[in-house]
Design an enzyme around this catalytic site. Structure first.
Site, mmCIF file in Angstrom:
data_model
loop_
_atom_site.group_PDB
_atom_site.id
_atom_site.type_symbol
_atom_site.label_atom_id
_atom_site.label_comp_id
_atom_site.label_asym_id
_atom_site.label_seq_id
_atom_site.Cartn_x
_atom_site.Cartn_y
_atom_site.Cartn_z
ATOM 1 C CB SER A 191 8.337 -16.152 -47.772
ATOM 2 O OG SER A 191 9.267 -17.038 -47.200
ATOM 3 C CG ASP A 410 5.246 -18.037 -40.687
ATOM 4 O OD1 ASP A 410 5.713 -19.151 -40.979
ATOM 5 O OD2 ASP A 410 5.437 -17.025 -41.395
ATOM 6 C CG HIS A 448 5.592 -19.334 -44.548
ATOM 7 N ND1 HIS A 448 6.106 -18.169 -44.023
ATOM 8 C CD2 HIS A 448 6.271 -19.559 -45.702
ATOM 9 C CE1 HIS A 448 7.060 -17.715 -44.809
ATOM 10 N NE2 HIS A 448 7.179 -18.529 -45.835
#
Length: 544
Positions: A191, A410, A448
């Protein structure tokens, strides 16, 4: 015998050179190792060591959270400090080093979201595996973005400076403690941490030998602009809002349209860019229910899938993809929210525009204009927060290796954005050069940085067995750096529950992009051994 005058300079320089070499040999010896407590007196530029204390095995107690995960820790030296490269900087960091059994390597630890904390659990995991490791809060102590309001230097620290400063200072501390610096240095994160990894490769190519960038938020300003676009699509008009109760119907329709196209009906879309799912099939024919969508909801859903486009029709940032809408890391968490919780895209977008771009805590997403606000975000913050430079020649030249990965499901960061960055590097440097030091793995069914309907565990353990590099991305990149063995496919696992110790129920190979995994036609579809990596025509338009 008398020495000829012409030979005297030669003998002089030979003698001088031998003396110089002897001096260099002495000075190149490792410095004497220091005790942990003595590290408090270490002098580093713009840095104050606030504490340096040995911690006995199993004795560490965190300031918050359970102490249980730390009970298995070996003895280590804990150093804490503050780095102030500018008058407005306040970069806190910690370095943890095994008291014995150090493997000679350094691990930098990344941050998710807006950072704001030092990751002690990640430090503990690294020390438990024999690494010296460092973590930073990147210059602030809150996990929202209020710290950025009126503090441009803190934005620079968060953007790229803090991780680099942490890395340099940590290596000096490691060298002082052990008497020699790390033989190899690695950084793996996801991320915002994936963005940090790419920032290191682009700006500071000498910091790390191996980098793993998961789901990188490298187009930071455009991704956050895309979040605002989604907010307007679903929240500006109450009738456009897609409630969480309808997500299952959306996911079911997408799977019905595309799941079987890869030869296996398993609840996972192997490449959603090839799924021509039309949400219009969900249009309510009668009374509205959770099994259908209204016309306004369909318009909003199509906007989320397509992503924002500029006035000329160009893709501003890729949209999100069908499949994997439900689950703990799906659209409920990120895009739609529920009740007073409007989702994490709302949180990150409003925090960024209010505190970093407009310096106005009262900024309202309803005033958002894609062309105006997107352009301003790029102009004001792009050079600080975006890690988009495709020129990785310096990183390659020093022998660096990079692995990128991203989950196809995601709902936080657009998966196609990572493919676009990879292809930009290929366009800049050429396929042959890129293939020698970069790999991209797209993970079917992963949300994610983890979770989702597909196999999503591929770095949960590290052993000393080289064969396990096939199952562990961190081990794979270390083997690539240290032995020159490039990773091929990496086996991902799906477990019965969220507990990493729960039984494995499915394995699948992750293939280096643009390869995809295809079922051989016999054997269990839950066994990676029955799949092969092959190249197919992608659903994306290739960048040349």
């Amino acid at each position: 015998m008398k020495i000829h005058e012409a030979r005297r300079p030669t003998l002089f320089w030979i003698t001088f050179s031998l003396l110089l070499l002897g001096t260099l040999a002495v000075s190149s010896k490792p410095a004497a190792a220091q005790t942990c407590e003595r590290l408090a007196d270490l002098k580093l530029a713009n840095t104050t060591i606030t504490s340096a204390q040995p911690v006995a095995a199993g004795a560490f107690t965190p300031a918050t959270g359970s102490a249980a995960p730390f009970k298995e820790l070996p003895a280590f030296c804990r150093v804490a400090g503050v780095i102030k490269p500018t008058a407005d900087s306040d970069i806190k960091f910690e370095v943890w080093m095994p008291s014995s059994g150090w493997n000679g390597k350094f691990q930098g630890i990344g941050n998710g979201g807006f950072a704001g904390t030092i990751s002690q659990p990640a430090l503990a995991a690294a020390v438990g595996r024999g690494y010296a490791a460092a973590s930073t809060d990147t210059g602030h102590t809150t996990t929202d973005a209020t710290w950025a309001l009126g503090h441009p230097e803190k934005i620079v620290d968060y953007g790229y400076r803090a991780v680099h400063e942490m890395t340099e200072k940590a290596k000096s501390i490691v060298s002082a403690f052990y008497g020699n610096g790390p033989k190899r240095s690695y950084f793996a994160s996801c991320s915002n941490g994936g963005r940090q990894a790419l920032m290191e490769a682009q700006r500071y190519p000498n910091d790390y030998d191996g980098l793993i960038a998961g789901a990188p938020a490298n187009q930071f300003t455009r991704i956050l602009t895309g979040f605002a676009w989604n907010l307007q699509a679903t929240l500006s008009d109450p009738d456009s809002y897609i409630p969480a109760s309808k997500l299952k119907a959306i996911e079911t329709a997408a799977l019905a349209a595309c799941d079987a196209r890869d030869g296996v009906t398993d609840g996972v879309l192997d490449d959603p860019t090839k799924c021509n799912f039309d949400p219009s099939v969900l249009l309510c024919k009668g009374a509205e229910s959770d099994s259908c969508l209204t016309e306004k909801q369909i318009v909003a859903l199509k906007k989320i899938y397509s992503g924002p486009r500029d006035p000329k029709g160009g893709q501003f940032i890729p949209g999100f993809l069908p499949g994997g809408e439900t689950g703990p890391g799906g659209w409920l968490a990120w895009i739609t929210g529920a009740g007073s919780n409007k989702g994490l895209q709302f949180f990150f977008s409003t925090q960024t525009f209010a505190n970093m771009i407009y310096n106005d805590p009262k900024w309202d997403f309803k005033t958002f204009n894609l062309d105006k606000d997107g352009k301003l975000a790029d102009e004001k913050l792009g050079s600080i927060l975006n890690a988009t430079d495709p020129n990785l020649k310096a990183f390659k030249a020093r022998g660096g290796k990079l692995i990128l990965y991203h989950g196809w499901s995601d709902a936080a960061l657009p998966p196609v954005n990572t493919i676009n960055y990879f292809q930009s590097v290929v366009s800049k440097m050429g396929q042959r050069d890129v293939g020698s030091f970069v790999r991209l793995y797209m993970v079917p069914g992963m949300q994610h940085c983890g979770a989702g309907p597909g196999p999503n565990s591929f770095g949960a353990f590290v052993t000393s067995n080289p064969a396990d590099a096939q199952h562990d991305m961190s081990m794979a990149i270390e083997r690539w750096v240290e032995e020159g063995i490039a990773p091929d496919q990496i086996t991902a696992s799906k477990r019965q529950g969220l507990d990493p110790r729960s039984p494995v129920v499915r394995t699948r190979p992750l293939c280096p992009y643009p390869q995809v995994a295809r079922y051989k036609g016999s054997g269990s579809t839950d066994d990676a051994a029955n799949f092969v990596c092959t190249i197919e025509t992608t659903g994306l338009k290739e960048k040349r």
